[in-house]
Design an enzyme around this catalytic site. Structure first.
Site, PDB file in Angstrom:
ATOM      1  N   HIS A  63       0.848  -1.188   0.000  1.00  0.00           N
ATOM      2  CA  HIS A  63       0.000   0.000   0.000  1.00  0.00           C
ATOM      3  C   HIS A  63       0.882   1.235   0.000  1.00  0.00           C
ATOM      4  O   HIS A  63       1.816   1.353   0.802  1.00  0.00           O
ATOM      5  CB  HIS A  63      -0.940   0.034   1.202  1.00  0.00           C
ATOM      6  CG  HIS A  63      -1.817   1.253   1.219  1.00  0.00           C
ATOM      7  ND1 HIS A  63      -2.749   1.491   0.230  1.00  0.00           N
ATOM      8  CD2 HIS A  63      -1.879   2.325   2.054  1.00  0.00           C
ATOM      9  CE1 HIS A  63      -3.348   2.648   0.466  1.00  0.00           C
ATOM     10  NE2 HIS A  63      -2.835   3.168   1.566  1.00  0.00           N
ATOM     11  N   SER A  64       0.586   2.178  -0.908  1.00  0.00           N
ATOM     12  CA  SER A  64       1.307   3.449  -1.024  1.00  0.00           C
ATOM     13  C   SER A  64       2.803   3.177  -1.223  1.00  0.00           C
ATOM     14  O   SER A  64       3.180   2.494  -2.185  1.00  0.00           O
ATOM     15  CB  SER A  64       1.007   4.305   0.208  1.00  0.00           C
ATOM     16  OG  SER A  64       1.400   5.645   0.000  1.00  0.00           O
ATOM     17  N   MET A  65       3.676   3.688  -0.373  1.00  0.00           N
ATOM     18  CA  MET A  65       5.097   3.413  -0.511  1.00  0.00           C
ATOM     19  C   MET A  65       5.358   1.917  -0.604  1.00  0.00           C
ATOM     20  O   MET A  65       6.272   1.470  -1.327  1.00  0.00           O
ATOM     21  CB  MET A  65       5.877   3.991   0.671  1.00  0.00           C
ATOM     22  CG  MET A  65       7.379   3.760   0.603  1.00  0.00           C
ATOM     23  SD  MET A  65       8.304   4.321   2.073  1.00  0.00           S
ATOM     24  CE  MET A  65       7.920   2.994   3.229  1.00  0.00           C
TER      25      MET A  65
END
Length: 252
Positions: free
Chosen positions: A95-97
């Site tokens: 998720h995300s990074m």
């Protein structure tokens, strides 16, 4: 497994062991995040899928370790920790990074002859899409404003001065790592790629999410949920069902 897992214990959290599952899902957290973010999802997936949640240095029980300041170096270390677990198919979920790290880990696993079953990228634009961001160079107030914009962080924690100071250090490091990351022009995967994104994410446009299709020679799918950067909190059941659907061919 007993003798080979020792070196990865610092990195891997196995909240709900599922010895009879046929596939494992590796979960990689967002900037400032920790392995425990995925504890509810781990419970929801079991016992069909065993989750391995990655714990980065610099947080929770690893808070006394220096955070890794480079995505490539972090991906190297995560890959090394995961290799003992490749006796069953591994899929990667970031998720995300964590999506960017998952992409780089997937490349390294392919190079090691342990290609992942799938990459599932959430809340992150495609690696080759370019935004020049410098949040890590701004003051603490700017980073806090970003945290509040994206959501997903407990307000009680944000009011705890000591905890906030530790969190800001980790966040600044993580933002530095992801903002200075540059994807190799020819970086490709052979595994299927599925992308999940919120339709109101302030940091990912739908075009940037679709651009993940250019990073794989395998199948590609995009799934859009209502909500912002942390749409997962609102759609845990739907996200769980989507993950199980992606992994279905490997559960048999």
């Amino acid at each position: 497994m007993q003798g080979t897992v020792t070196g990865s214990q610092a990195w891997i959290r196995r909240y709900h062991p599922a010895p009879d599952s046929r596939v494992r899902l590796v979960a990689l957290p967002h900037a400032g995040g920790s392995a425990t973010y995925f504890h509810p999802l781990s419970a929801a997936l079991g016992p069909e899928v065993e989750m391995l949640a990655v714990q980065y240095p610099g947080r929770q029980d690893r808070r006394h370790e220096a955070p890794v300041r480079d995505i490539g170096a972090l991906a190297d270390q995560v890959t090394e920790a995961l290799l003992p677990w490749t006796d069953r198919p591994l899929a990667l979920f970031g998720h995300s990074m964590g999506s960017t790290i998952a992409f780089e880990v997937a490349r390294r696993l392919e190079d090691a002859g342990a290609a992942p079953a799938a990459l599932i990228a959430s809340g992150r634009r495609a690696p080759r899409t370019d935004r020049r961001e410098g949040l890590h160079r701004l003051d603490d107030a700017a980073i806090l404003a970003e945290v509040r914009l994206l959501g997903g962080t407990d307000e009680v924690m944000l009011r705890d001065e000591e905890l906030l100071r530790l969190t800001l250090d980790v966040l600044r490091n993580d933002y530095r790592a992801v903002e200075t990351y540059r994807c190799a022009p020819d970086a490709m995967l052979g595994c299927p790629v599925t992308v999940l994104v919120g339709d109101d994410d302030p940091r990912v446009t739908l075009d940037e999410a679709r651009a993940w299709a250019g990073h794989t020679t395998g199948a590609f799918a995009l799934h859009v949920f209502s909500g912002g950067h942390f749409y997962l909190a609102e759609h845990q059941r739907a996200v769980t069902e989507r993950l199980l659907a992606v992994l279905e061919p490997h559960k048999r």
